[in-house]
Structures are given as structure tokens and as C-alpha cells.
Design a protein around this motif. Structure first.
Motif, mmCIF file in Angstrom:
data_model
loop_
_atom_site.group_PDB
_atom_site.id
_atom_site.type_symbol
_atom_site.label_atom_id
_atom_site.label_comp_id
_atom_site.label_asym_id
_atom_site.label_seq_id
_atom_site.Cartn_x
_atom_site.Cartn_y
_atom_site.Cartn_z
ATOM 1 N N TRP A 70 -4.939 -0.977 -9.674
ATOM 2 C CA TRP A 70 -4.391 -1.786 -8.579
ATOM 3 C C TRP A 70 -5.548 -2.333 -7.735
ATOM 4 C CZ3 TRP A 70 0.710 -2.872 -8.501
ATOM 5 C CH2 TRP A 70 1.575 -2.038 -9.227
ATOM 6 N N THR A 71 -5.481 -3.630 -7.433
ATOM 7 C CA THR A 71 -6.526 -4.303 -6.654
ATOM 8 C C THR A 71 -5.919 -4.911 -5.402
ATOM 9 O OG1 THR A 71 -7.778 -4.827 -8.662
ATOM 10 C CG2 THR A 71 -8.280 -6.120 -6.689
ATOM 11 N N PHE A 72 -6.560 -4.667 -4.270
ATOM 12 C CA PHE A 72 -6.061 -5.179 -2.989
ATOM 13 C C PHE A 72 -6.422 -6.652 -2.820
ATOM 14 C CE2 PHE A 72 -6.433 -5.657 1.725
ATOM 15 C CZ PHE A 72 -5.083 -5.477 2.018
ATOM 16 N N GLU A 105 -3.979 2.610 -2.746
ATOM 17 C CA GLU A 105 -3.385 1.976 -3.920
ATOM 18 C C GLU A 105 -1.986 2.541 -4.171
ATOM 19 O OE1 GLU A 105 -7.761 1.936 -4.092
ATOM 20 O OE2 GLU A 105 -6.301 3.584 -3.969
ATOM 21 N N GLY A 147 -3.739 -1.058 3.666
ATOM 22 C CA GLY A 147 -4.230 -1.712 2.471
ATOM 23 C C GLY A 147 -5.730 -1.917 2.488
ATOM 24 N N TYR A 189 -1.210 -5.169 -3.183
ATOM 25 C CA TYR A 189 -2.014 -4.896 -4.365
ATOM 26 C C TYR A 189 -1.367 -5.559 -5.578
ATOM 27 C CZ TYR A 189 -4.488 -1.180 -1.834
ATOM 28 O OH TYR A 189 -5.257 -0.478 -0.937
ATOM 29 N N ASP A 246 -2.505 6.239 -8.424
ATOM 30 C CA ASP A 246 -3.901 6.553 -8.744
ATOM 31 C C ASP A 246 -4.294 6.163 -10.163
ATOM 32 O OD1 ASP A 246 -4.340 7.701 -6.224
ATOM 33 O OD2 ASP A 246 -3.514 9.624 -6.893
ATOM 34 N N GLU A 283 -9.550 3.486 0.884
ATOM 35 C CA GLU A 283 -9.537 4.377 -0.273
ATOM 36 C C GLU A 283 -8.264 5.212 -0.275
ATOM 37 O OE1 GLU A 283 -10.835 5.900 -3.793
ATOM 38 O OE2 GLU A 283 -11.800 4.328 -2.600
ATOM 39 N N PRO A 318 -9.423 -5.744 -12.514
ATOM 40 C CA PRO A 318 -9.035 -6.689 -11.468
ATOM 41 C C PRO A 318 -9.127 -8.150 -11.886
ATOM 42 C CG PRO A 318 -11.148 -5.643 -10.952
ATOM 43 C CD PRO A 318 -10.567 -4.898 -12.110
ATOM 44 N N LYS A 357 -9.719 1.496 -11.012
ATOM 45 C CA LYS A 357 -8.363 1.419 -10.474
ATOM 46 C C LYS A 357 -7.568 0.317 -11.176
ATOM 47 C CE LYS A 357 -9.095 4.346 -6.957
ATOM 48 N NZ LYS A 357 -8.351 5.616 -6.764
ATOM 49 N N PRO A 407 0.835 -1.209 0.000
ATOM 50 C CA PRO A 407 0.000 0.000 0.000
ATOM 51 C C PRO A 407 0.866 1.254 0.000
ATOM 52 C CG PRO A 407 -0.736 -1.561 1.672
ATOM 53 C CD PRO A 407 0.572 -2.077 1.151
ATOM 54 N N ARG A 408 0.278 2.333 -0.401
ATOM 55 C CA ARG A 408 0.991 3.601 -0.389
ATOM 56 C C ARG A 408 1.504 3.898 1.017
ATOM 57 N NH1 ARG A 408 -1.871 8.359 -3.724
ATOM 58 N NH2 ARG A 408 -2.443 6.447 -4.815
#
Length: 570
Positions: free
Chosen positions: A161-163, A148, A142, A170, A151, A145, A177, A159, A136-137
Motif C-alpha cells: 500500500w502506497t500513500f 497502511e 496517512g 492509500y 501490513d 509508519e 508503488p 509495502k 489509513p488504518r
């Protein structure tokens, strides 16, 4: 199996390719979905047309979240289409008729249900780095909102990127996804892909159409583990990665693409002439040709998406195709297309699908394209002038891209009438209506209930009617294909655009040795006076192909002519 198939060197330069979208081509068992047996049943239609190659859109096992472009098993056939034995029979039946078969190769990404990805979800798995995983950022948790890695939006989702709660990281899905991107930096991924490709070649496949193949080499910002600085995922950012040429050359070498004279065409969104010249230069042994998107993006408003419509003046379209002709004249090779499974029907988009002009404009689109230098591609139904289908509301659309656009656009406050008009013009659903074989119920596509609605125009616009009419679009395509097979000028001749700024006339010459052809096409619904200046003398020219018998000095609405200039050999 490993059948011996003779393929002349560069045989694809005189070939014409026919794309089949299996779900809507022909249904053999009445379940409403096109299948491989249905294709076998209709091969003689392609023999009569005269095409050399069938490009088969994906029939692999898939959850079908993106109509088969999300593959869960590269070496099996989805039961909706039949079996692996059915595909073997298709290859054999096509070869017996002198038709080669090209498979769709989708290796930028897999389905999220592919065993490779399922294993990759385990952080301890040896296949963990077969895909792109990022933390995660920094400073976030994670799944929340904004956590990701960046962005970036996906092509078919908000998005890229999917968690994944299982691992707390991600994964990257450029398209969404359900379609996680493979990590081509990992040599084990590449070996697995090449092994799979060799397996298909051994079954008799004659080449590959490579889906979004220019996206396989991701930039270093994505392949490393440092925090990402701003959005990194877009076709522009990842469309020509640092190792693209290395990967394509390695694929060619490891699979034996050039040695076996297999046909290869790379779909490359965002690719320009320089990239196309580079990857199709025979000396580099990468690909034979690429699909450019430039000419089918010209009707997009500046700075907009494909849904933001803009007028397309003919000089702009002419200039683009001429630039590609000139750019690839010395090195590489062009692919030529108006239609495919991702594009609306060309006769509705570039031509004029009103009943009085549909036939003439479809012929003129065909003449103009097929007389350029390159390998032409015909999309199912194009050869008898299938059009976009009428649709009243969003409930009439099936395609994930169209539905996502509608939801997003309405959510942003766009006027619904404007949104629906964009769908009516550009939705991929228009390319995916069942093929109109005859005037019987469901256009002869199926004895059951079709999975997608049949275009209501099928009673007059269908293959049987076109084959029975000697002056039809079908027979015009047949004559164009025959001309390409027989004429060195069409295959190899130099291209020169004439009257580039004329708003309605598309005129050019093709010259090879002492032979020269002149192509004249009226891209309008008005009678056109042929200019006296700026054209080679053609008063005594032989008419090789024409749509109408008008006077020599004018072109009827949407009329096209192919002329062999006086004294010019075949």
C-alpha cells in the motif's frame, strides 16, 4: 488492418512457442537496446529453428521501472523499441514466414504513469475506482509508519500500500508503488481492457500471454471498505479470487478468443493442478493453458523465498511434471517450459553448464521437456545453450527484484557471500543478457554499448556456431520441433512415467493408438546402466533422436534417447 489469418482449431497443440525479450534480443540501430527492427532482422533464425509462434515480451510505452511490465500506454510502442508501424511490419514479416505472434498482456496492473491512474488520483474523478483506494488504518494518520491499511509486503517493495498525499488515501500495488492494481470489479475497467485487446487482434495479433492473470479477481476483504484484519495481499491470498472464472470467460467471449482460435496462456503464480484444469477445460472457454510455477519452485527451501536455495532430487522434479501430465490428461492442456525472462538459465540450474557437459545436458533437458504432452516454450538463446553469466558483486546486477533482495537480506544481517550465491543461482538478470548471435564484438547483439553486460562465453556459445555444427543443441531442438509437428504420438499420446524413484534416470512412454515412444534420459554426469526391469522391450526399437552413440545398455553422462518401439507406427 484486420487481416484474415487462418487458424486451425487447437492449432497450438502441435505448435512450439519462442519467447523474445526485446531489450536483449537484437539491436538494429546501435543504441545498445534491442528493438523491433532487430527482431525482424533475425526472423529467419526462427524459421530455420522451425518454431510456430513468437511470444513478444512487452514493447508498450512504459517508464521501464520493471522492464516494461509497468505499462503507461497499451496502444503505443515505447520509443526504445521503435514505433507502432515497426510492430505492424513485424506482424506482417512473421506471418509471411508462417509464424504467429503473441503479445504480452499485462492487465492486473498498470504503470503509475498511465493516464487511467493519473486520473484516478483525483477523488472526484469518474476513474477513482478503477484502482483500489483505502483509508489509513483506524486511529492513524496517512503517511505515517504503520498507517497502511494492512501490513502486506509487495513483491518488489516493502509495502503493498502506497500513500497518496493528494487524496489522503492509500492505493494497492501488489508488485510495488509504480504498478498500481486495476480494479476488475469495475465493469468499465474490463470493457476498456477488452476493447484494447480487440484493437490488437485487429492489427493481426494471434493471441496473448497474460501476465499474473490469476490475480485480477481480488478477495472480498480487499474489494470492500471495511477495515482489513491482518495482511491480505499475497499470491496465495489473491491467486484464485471469487470472480476469476467469470472474468476469464467474459474476456474470452468479449474478445472472441475461442471463436478466432487465438492462443491464450495465463501466467498464474501459485496455481495448482485443480485451478489449471478448471480454467483450461475447453468446455468453460476461458484459457488454452497456464504457466505453473510449481516445478521452478522446487529448489526453494521449505518456508523460504526463491532466494533460499535447497537441493532438488530428480524424483521430486519427475513427480511434479508427471502429476501435471496426469492431472490435465482428460481436460485442459499443459504448457512446457524450463526458461523464461523471470527464470535463470536452465542449463545452469537443472543441467550442467561445465564445458564438457553443457551441450549434452542442454539436449537432455530439451528432449525430456518436449516429449511431454503440452505446448513447449523456448526462451531466446535456450536453443543453443546460453548459460547463467558470471557476476562478482551486487554492482553487476540490474534487476529490481535482485537489488531489493540484496538490500533486504543484508539489512537483516545475512552473510553477503550467501546472498551473492543466491543471486548467482536465481537472479532474473541471467535470463536478460544479450542474445549471443556470433563471436564478434558484443556477440553480434549491437554495434554500440549494450545496456546489459554480454555473457563472456559468447565466443564459443553463439547462434552461428550452433547452426554450423550439425550435432549442436540448435539442430537437436530443430529435430525435436519437427518430431512434434509430424508425430501424433508426441502431440496427443498418453504419458506414463517409469522408474519414478530412480535418482538419475528420467524414463517415460508416450502412447497413441498403436504408436508408442520410449524416452530415456540420464540426468547425471555419470554413465548410467539402463535397468532391465520396468521398461518396455526396446531391443529392436528405432532410435528417432539421440545425443550419443553409446552401447544399448548404458547411457553416457547426460545422454538422452527417443525410441520408437518395434512395430509402432509413426
Amino acid at each position: 488492418m484486420n487481416p484474415t489469418v487462418h487458424r486451425e482449431h487447437d492449432w497450438w497443440k502441435s505448435a512450439v512457442v519462442y519467447q523474445i525479450y526485446p531489450r536483449t534480443f537484437a539491436d538494429s540501430d546501435g543504441d545498445g537496446v534491442g528493438d523491433i527492427r532487430g527482431i525482424i532482422d533475425r526472423l529467419d533464425h526462427l524459421v530455420e529453428l522451425g518454431v510456430d509462434v513468437v511470444w513478444l515480451s512487452p514493447v508498450y510505452r512504459s517508464p521501464q521501472r520493471d522492464n516494461g511490465y509497468d505499462i503507461s500506454d497499451y496502444q503505443d510502442i515505447d520509443p526504445m523499441f521503435g514505433s507502432l508501424e515497426d510492430l505492424d511490419d513485424l506482424i506482417e514479416a512473421a506471418h509471411a514466414r508462417g509464424i504467429k505472434l503473441v503479445m504480452d498482456l499485462v492487465v492486473n496492473h498498470t504503470s503509475d504513469e498511465h493516464p487511467w491512474f493519473l486520473e484516478s488520483r483525483d477523488p472526484a474523478s469518474p476513474r477513482r475506482d478503477w484502482y483500489f483506494w483505502r483509508d489509513p488504518r483506524p486511529g492513524t494518520v496517512g503517511g505515517e509508519e504503520g498507517a497502511e491499511p494492512d501490513d502486506s509486503p509487495a513483491a518488489f517493495a516493502p509495502k503493498a500500500w502506497t500513500f497518496d498525499p493528494r487524496s489522503g488515501q492509500y492505493y494497492l500495488g501488489v508488485f510495488g508503488p509504480q504498478q498500481p492494481d486495476l480494479n476488475w470489479e469495475n465493469p468499465e475497467v474490463r470493457r476498456a481492457v477488452y476493447e484494447m485487446m480487440r484493437w490488437w487482434v485487429d492489427r493481426g495479433v494471434d493471441g496473448f500471454r497474460m501476465d499474473v492473470i490469476n490475480l485480477i479477481s481480488k478477495p472480498e476483504a480487499l474489494t470492500g471498505q471495511a477495515p482489513l484484519d491482518g495482511p491480505q495481499v499475497s499470491f496465495e491470498a489473491i491467486g484464485d479470487g471469487p470472480r476469476l472464472d467469470e472474468f476469464l470467460a467474459e474476456m474470452n467471449r468479449e474478445v472472441g478468443l475461442s471463436e478466432q482460435n487465438l492462443i491464450t496462456v495465463g501466467e498464474m503464480p501459485g496455481a495448482g493442478i485443480d485451478l489449471a484444469v478448471r480454467v483450461t477445460d475447453p468446455a468453460r472457454r476461458e484459457l488454452n493453458m497456464v504457466f505453473t510455477f510449481e516445478h521452478v519452485d522446487l529448489d526453494i527451501a521449505p518456508g523460504g523465498s526463491k532466494w533460499d536455495l535447497a537441493p532438488l532430487p530428480l524424483p521430486v522434479l519427475k513427480a511434479n511434471l508427471a502429476a501435471w501430465q496426469e492431472g490435465l490428461a482428460e481436460k485442459g492442456w499443459n504448457s512446457l517450459y524450463w526458461n523464461n525472462h523471470d527464470q535463470p538459465r536452465a542449463v545452469s540450474r537443472f543441467g550442467d553448464d561445465r564445458p564438457e557437459y553443457r551441450v549434452a545436458s542442454a539436449k537432455t533437458l530439451a528432449t525430456t521437456l518436449h516429449l511431454h504432452r503440452g505446448t513447449p516454450y523456448i526462451y531466446q538463446g535456450e536453443e543453443f545453450g546460453m548459460t547463467n553469466s558470471p557476476r562478482a558483486g551486487v554492482e553487476d546486477y540490474l534487476d529490481i527484484e535482485s537489488l531489493n533482495y540484496y538490500r533486504d537480506a543484508i539489512g537483516r544481517g545475512l552473510d553477503e557471500a550467501t546472498v551473492l550465491n543466491s543471486l548467482l543461482v536465481k537472479s532474473r538478470d541471467h535470463a536478460r543478457t544479450p542474445v549471443q548471435w556470433d563471436a564478434s564484438e558484443n556477440a553480434g547483439f549491437t554495434t554500440g554499448t549494450p545496456w546489459a553486460p554480454v555473457n563472456p562465453g559468447y565466443e564459443t556459445v553463439n547462434a552461428v556456431a550452433a547452426r554450423e555444427d550439425p550435432d549442436s543443441i540448435f539442430h537437436h531442438y530443430r529435430r525435436l520441433i519437427q518430431l512434434r509437428h509430424e508425430s501424433a504420438v508426441v502431440r496427443d499420446g498418453e504419458f506414463r512415467l517409469l522408474h519414478p524413484e530412480h535418482p538419475h534416470l528420467w524414463a517415460f512412454t508416450r502412447g497413441h493408438g498403436d504408436g508408442q515412444l520410449l524416452v530415456l534420459a540420464n540426468w547425471s554426469a555419470e554413465e548410467l546402466e539402463i535397468p532391465e526391469e520396468g521398461l518396455p522391450e526396446h531391443g529392436d526399437a528405432e532410435l528417432l533422436l539421440g545425443t550419443h552413440g553409446t552401447t544399448a545398455g548404458t547411457l553416457a553422462p547426460w545422454e538422452s534417447r527417443v525410441l520408437r518401439l518395434a512395430g509402432s507406427p509413426a
